[in-house]
Design a protein around this motif. Structure first.
Motif, PDB file in Angstrom:
ATOM      1  N   LEU A 112       0.944  -1.288  -0.015  1.00 45.67           N
ATOM      2  CA  LEU A 112       0.054  -0.110  -0.034  1.00 45.67           C
ATOM      3  C   LEU A 112       0.899   1.341  -0.076  1.00 45.67           C
ATOM      4  N   LEU A 113       1.981   1.115   0.518  1.00 46.66           N
ATOM      5  CA  LEU A 113       3.057   2.311   0.597  1.00 46.66           C
ATOM      6  C   LEU A 113       3.383   2.403  -0.536  1.00 46.66           C
ATOM      7  N   ALA A 114       3.738   1.384  -1.277  1.00 48.01           N
ATOM      8  CA  ALA A 114       4.459   1.284  -2.492  1.00 48.01           C
ATOM      9  C   ALA A 114       3.489   2.052  -3.602  1.00 48.01           C
ATOM     10  N   ALA A 115       2.144   1.519  -3.388  1.00 50.06           N
ATOM     11  CA  ALA A 115       1.246   2.197  -4.456  1.00 50.06           C
ATOM     12  C   ALA A 115       1.111   3.862  -4.338  1.00 50.06           C
ATOM     13  N   ALA A 116       1.222   4.277  -3.055  1.00 49.31           N
ATOM     14  CA  ALA A 116       1.191   5.530  -2.668  1.00 49.31           C
ATOM     15  C   ALA A 116       2.390   6.348  -2.882  1.00 49.31           C
ATOM     16  N   LEU A 117       3.576   5.688  -3.014  1.00 52.37           N
ATOM     17  CA  LEU A 117       4.741   6.352  -3.528  1.00 52.37           C
ATOM     18  C   LEU A 117       4.704   6.634  -4.967  1.00 52.37           C
ATOM     19  N   GLY A 118       4.240   5.437  -5.841  1.00 47.76           N
ATOM     20  CA  GLY A 118       3.873   5.505  -7.167  1.00 47.76           C
ATOM     21  C   GLY A 118       3.051   6.707  -7.316  1.00 47.76           C
ATOM     22  N   LEU A 120       2.984   9.511  -5.932  1.00 44.89           N
ATOM     23  CA  LEU A 120       3.474  10.583  -5.688  1.00 44.89           C
ATOM     24  C   LEU A 120       4.802  10.808  -6.732  1.00 44.89           C
ATOM     25  N   LEU A 121       5.478   9.823  -7.163  1.00 45.50           N
ATOM     26  CA  LEU A 121       6.229  10.067  -8.302  1.00 45.50           C
ATOM     27  C   LEU A 121       5.717  10.280  -9.614  1.00 45.50           C
ATOM     28  N   VAL A 122       4.432   9.946  -9.855  1.00 45.50           N
ATOM     29  CA  VAL A 122       3.700  10.495 -11.099  1.00 45.50           C
ATOM     30  C   VAL A 122       3.697  11.813 -10.884  1.00 45.50           C
ATOM     31  N   ALA A 123       3.324  12.593  -9.832  1.00 53.62           N
ATOM     32  CA  ALA A 123       2.961  13.896  -9.487  1.00 53.62           C
ATOM     33  C   ALA A 123       4.326  14.704  -9.557  1.00 53.62           C
ATOM     34  N   LEU A 124       5.168  14.125  -9.312  1.00 54.94           N
ATOM     35  CA  LEU A 124       6.648  15.008  -9.081  1.00 54.94           C
ATOM     36  C   LEU A 124       7.179  15.302 -10.674  1.00 54.94           C
ATOM     37  N   GLY A 125       6.589  14.759 -11.642  1.00 50.30           N
ATOM     38  CA  GLY A 125       7.144  15.209 -12.860  1.00 50.30           C
ATOM     39  C   GLY A 125       7.610  14.033 -13.902  1.00 50.30           C
ATOM     40  N   GLU A 126       8.315  14.372 -15.042  1.00 53.96           N
ATOM     41  CA  GLU A 126       8.597  13.695 -16.226  1.00 53.96           C
ATOM     42  C   GLU A 126       9.466  12.593 -15.676  1.00 53.96           C
ATOM     43  N   ARG A 127      10.457  12.956 -14.952  1.00 50.33           N
ATOM     44  CA  ARG A 127      11.777  11.896 -14.730  1.00 50.33           C
ATOM     45  C   ARG A 127      11.114  10.841 -13.938  1.00 50.33           C
ATOM     46  N   TYR A 128      10.142  11.264 -13.339  1.00 51.29           N
ATOM     47  CA  TYR A 128       9.777   9.998 -12.340  1.00 51.29           C
ATOM     48  C   TYR A 128       8.400   9.118 -12.820  1.00 51.29           C
ATOM     49  N   LEU A 129       7.978   9.662 -14.122  1.00 50.55           N
ATOM     50  CA  LEU A 129       6.623   8.902 -14.591  1.00 50.55           C
ATOM     51  C   LEU A 129       6.754   7.694 -14.612  1.00 50.55           C
ATOM     52  N   TYR A 130       7.769   7.177 -15.412  1.00 50.65           N
ATOM     53  CA  TYR A 130       7.902   5.576 -15.780  1.00 50.65           C
ATOM     54  C   TYR A 130       7.609   4.802 -14.432  1.00 50.65           C
ATOM     55  N   GLY A 132       6.964   5.780 -11.512  1.00 47.08           N
ATOM     56  CA  GLY A 132       5.576   5.975 -10.822  1.00 47.08           C
ATOM     57  C   GLY A 132       4.470   5.233 -11.330  1.00 47.08           C
ATOM     58  N   LEU A 133       4.373   5.172 -12.603  1.00 46.95           N
ATOM     59  CA  LEU A 133       3.324   4.435 -13.158  1.00 46.95           C
ATOM     60  C   LEU A 133       3.348   2.909 -12.863  1.00 46.95           C
ATOM     61  N   ILE A 134       4.741   2.417 -13.066  1.00 50.33           N
ATOM     62  CA  ILE A 134       4.872   1.028 -12.466  1.00 50.33           C
ATOM     63  C   ILE A 134       4.508   0.703 -11.244  1.00 50.33           C
ATOM     64  N   LEU A 135       4.719   1.552 -10.212  1.00 50.29           N
ATOM     65  CA  LEU A 135       4.203   1.362  -8.997  1.00 50.29           C
ATOM     66  C   LEU A 135       2.781   1.644  -8.640  1.00 50.29           C
ATOM     67  N   ALA A 136       2.263   2.625  -9.249  1.00 47.28           N
ATOM     68  CA  ALA A 136       1.000   2.921  -9.033  1.00 47.28           C
ATOM     69  C   ALA A 136      -0.260   1.915  -9.554  1.00 47.28           C
ATOM     70  N   TYR A 137       0.284   1.260 -10.633  1.00 49.60           N
ATOM     71  CA  TYR A 137      -0.267   0.295 -11.379  1.00 49.60           C
ATOM     72  C   TYR A 137      -0.389  -1.323 -11.086  1.00 49.60           C
ATOM     73  N   THR A 191      12.696   8.994 -17.510  1.00 53.68           N
ATOM     74  CA  THR A 191      13.325   7.847 -16.647  1.00 53.68           C
ATOM     75  C   THR A 191      14.389   8.574 -15.732  1.00 53.68           C
ATOM     76  N   LEU A 192      14.857   7.887 -14.749  1.00 54.83           N
ATOM     77  CA  LEU A 192      15.650   8.581 -13.768  1.00 54.83           C
ATOM     78  C   LEU A 192      17.127   8.697 -14.368  1.00 54.83           C
ATOM     79  N   GLY A 193      17.386   7.854 -15.410  1.00 52.67           N
ATOM     80  CA  GLY A 193      18.606   7.806 -15.794  1.00 52.67           C
ATOM     81  C   GLY A 193      19.902   6.607 -14.892  1.00 52.67           C
ATOM     82  N   LEU A 194      19.009   5.775 -14.186  1.00 52.66           N
ATOM     83  CA  LEU A 194      19.857   4.874 -13.582  1.00 52.66           C
ATOM     84  C   LEU A 194      19.506   3.433 -14.114  1.00 52.66           C
ATOM     85  N   GLY A 195      20.513   2.720 -13.925  1.00 47.17           N
ATOM     86  CA  GLY A 195      20.334   1.386 -14.229  1.00 47.17           C
ATOM     87  C   GLY A 195      21.631   0.446 -14.170  1.00 47.17           C
TER      88      GLY A 195
END
Length: 231
Positions: A112-118, A120-130, A132-137, A191-195
């Motif tokens: 549930l916390l992970a979903a909430a984080l997702g 939040l990440l979607v709301a933070l902007g483009e770099r966090y979108l992908y 955030g959508l994984i977590l939220a969905y 994306t965050l540019g991490l990998g």
């Protein structure tokens, strides 16, 4: 290599190998139903990401598109659960006994916390979108799975770890090949540019979460206690 060629090289051979002379399936209906559930649940999410430009496919690498998504992508939604489920069937072993309700509460709460984080990440902007959508969905699916049968999943944790870990590592390698080969691309804008070794963190999370959904769903469907709880 085309997207269809990717399936012929990376997905169909291991799937056919795992299905060759398999042991008696515990509940064949669950194994066959899982790809259909994955297809129905993932299709709107995937179409949105392709429409948004989070990822895409160069011309000449796909046969045709249904909506925004290539036909081969829908085929992937069917083949991945079949591949992961076939491997899980080999390593699952006997169902464990039901445990305490603590695992259900803790597991459901964590996801549930992970979903909430997702969200939040979607709301933070483009770099966090992908990410955030994984977590939220996908995290809400895990909330339901763990709240319903977290004690069963925890008791079956060896099968859970193996059933998720091995296919995920394999698909990470296949995904990295596809990106380097140019079969599909991931937008750095979202994306965050991490990998690791050029494989974006978001892609790693995507295959981890999709395999989690398949494995946890099958383990619950295969457990007699889970079926009793539905009555």
């Amino acid at each position: 290599m085309t997207y269809l060629g990717f399936h012929l090289v990376f997905l169909l051979p291991p799937l056919l190998l795992l299905l060759a002379r398999p042991p008696r399936p515990p509940r064949l209906w669950a194994y066959l139903l899982m790809p259909l559930i994955a297809l129905l649940y993932t299709t709107p999410w995937d179409n949105y990401l392709v429409w948004k430009g989070v990822w895409g496919y160069p011309e000449g690498r796909v046969l045709l598109r249904l909506g925004y998504v290539p036909l081969e992508e829908y085929l992937f939604f069917l083949l991945q659960p079949l591949l992961t489920g076939a491997f899980l069937h080999r390593v699952a072993g006997a169902p464990p006994s039901a445990g305490s309700g603590l695992a259900r509460v803790v597991g459901g709460g964590v996801w549930l916390l992970a979903a909430a984080l997702g969200v939040l990440l979607v709301a933070l902007g483009e770099r966090y979108l992908y990410l955030g959508l994984i977590l939220a969905y996908f995290a809400p699916v895990f909330v339901l799975q763990w709240a319903f049968g977290g004690d069963l999943l925890w008791g079956w944790r060896r099968a859970l770890l193996l059933g998720v870990g091995v296919p995920t590592l394999y698909l990470w390698g296949a995904d990295l090949f596809a990106i380097r080969e140019g079969i599909w691309w991931i937008s750095p804008q979202y994306t965050l540019g991490l990998g690791v070794l050029g494989l974006p963190l978001e892609e790693m999370a995507f295959f981890l979460f999709t395999n989690l959904a398949v494995v946890q769903g099958l383990l619950l469907a295969w457990h007699p206690e889970a079926l009793k709880r539905l009555r």
